[in-house]
Design a protein around this motif. Sequence first.
Motif, PDB file in Angstrom:
ATOM      1  N   GLU A  15       0.830  -1.212   0.000  1.00 33.91           N
ATOM      2  CA  GLU A  15       0.000   0.000   0.000  1.00 33.91           C
ATOM      3  C   GLU A  15       0.861   1.257   0.000  1.00 33.91           C
ATOM      4  N   ARG A  16       1.897   1.269   0.860  1.00 30.70           N
ATOM      5  CA  ARG A  16       2.768   2.445   0.936  1.00 30.70           C
ATOM      6  C   ARG A  16       3.539   2.641  -0.364  1.00 30.70           C
ATOM      7  N   ARG A  17       4.072   1.565  -0.923  1.00 25.65           N
ATOM      8  CA  ARG A  17       4.835   1.665  -2.165  1.00 25.65           C
ATOM      9  C   ARG A  17       3.942   2.131  -3.308  1.00 25.65           C
ATOM     10  N   THR A  18       2.685   1.666  -3.320  1.00 28.78           N
ATOM     11  CA  THR A  18       1.754   2.049  -4.369  1.00 28.78           C
ATOM     12  C   THR A  18       1.541   3.556  -4.354  1.00 28.78           C
ATOM     13  N   GLU A  19       1.403   4.135  -3.178  1.00 28.24           N
ATOM     14  CA  GLU A  19       1.214   5.584  -3.068  1.00 28.24           C
ATOM     15  C   GLU A  19       2.427   6.337  -3.605  1.00 28.24           C
ATOM     16  N   VAL A  20       3.614   5.889  -3.244  1.00 28.41           N
ATOM     17  CA  VAL A  20       4.849   6.541  -3.699  1.00 28.41           C
ATOM     18  C   VAL A  20       4.970   6.435  -5.215  1.00 28.41           C
ATOM     19  N   ASN A  21       4.698   5.242  -5.741  1.00 27.74           N
ATOM     20  CA  ASN A  21       4.806   5.035  -7.184  1.00 27.74           C
ATOM     21  C   ASN A  21       3.779   5.858  -7.952  1.00 27.74           C
ATOM     22  N   LYS A  22       2.574   5.998  -7.395  1.00 22.23           N
ATOM     23  CA  LYS A  22       1.549   6.826  -8.035  1.00 22.23           C
ATOM     24  C   LYS A  22       2.025   8.267  -8.142  1.00 22.23           C
ATOM     25  N   ALA A  23       2.609   8.763  -7.051  1.00 20.04           N
ATOM     26  CA  ALA A  23       3.096  10.139  -7.043  1.00 20.04           C
ATOM     27  C   ALA A  23       4.204  10.317  -8.075  1.00 20.04           C
ATOM     28  N   ARG A  24       5.122   9.366  -8.148  1.00 15.18           N
ATOM     29  CA  ARG A  24       6.222   9.447  -9.110  1.00 15.18           C
ATOM     30  C   ARG A  24       5.701   9.419 -10.543  1.00 15.18           C
ATOM     31  N   ARG A  25       4.771   8.500 -10.806  1.00 10.95           N
ATOM     32  CA  ARG A  25       4.211   8.377 -12.152  1.00 10.95           C
ATOM     33  C   ARG A  25       3.491   9.664 -12.552  1.00 10.95           C
ATOM     34  N   SER A  26       2.770  10.252 -11.616  1.00 13.91           N
ATOM     35  CA  SER A  26       2.063  11.497 -11.878  1.00 13.91           C
ATOM     36  C   SER A  26       3.047  12.619 -12.193  1.00 13.91           C
ATOM     37  N   ARG A  27       4.128  12.683 -11.425  1.00 14.71           N
ATOM     38  CA  ARG A  27       5.156  13.709 -11.634  1.00 14.71           C
ATOM     39  C   ARG A  27       5.786  13.574 -13.021  1.00 14.71           C
ATOM     40  N   ILE A  28       6.068  12.350 -13.421  1.00 16.90           N
ATOM     41  CA  ILE A  28       6.674  12.102 -14.738  1.00 16.90           C
ATOM     42  C   ILE A  28       5.703  12.509 -15.840  1.00 16.90           C
ATOM     43  N   ARG A  29       4.430  12.156 -15.672  1.00 18.24           N
ATOM     44  CA  ARG A  29       3.429  12.513 -16.684  1.00 18.24           C
ATOM     45  C   ARG A  29       3.299  14.024 -16.820  1.00 18.24           C
ATOM     46  N   THR A  30       3.447  14.740 -15.706  1.00 17.20           N
ATOM     47  CA  THR A  30       3.384  16.203 -15.750  1.00 17.20           C
ATOM     48  C   THR A  30       4.515  16.751 -16.610  1.00 17.20           C
TER      49      THR A  30
END
Length: 88
Positions: A15-30
């Motif tokens: 769960e914790r890793r999923t949150e971190v990865n979501k944030a990273r993926r969002s940042r890259i997409r930006t």
Amino acid sequence: MANSPQAKKRARQIERRTEVNKARRSRIRTYLRKVEEAIVGGDQAVAQEAFKSAQPELMRGVTKGIYHKNTVARKLSRLSKRIKALAA
């Protein structure tokens, strides 16, 4: 549902890793969106700057295991090609 203590812990970690990865993926997409918008805008200088700032973010995504290295290489190659085409 996880029953053993180890399985419960792994579920919490995921769960914790999923949150971190979501944030990273969002940042890259930006960063990618900024490059895309600059290319559509037709300004090569702005597109080149956005591309230079997006490159390290994409490569960081590779090292963190969010994207495969060939996927990122392909994306960077295609973006670079489109930016070079703006000069013509």
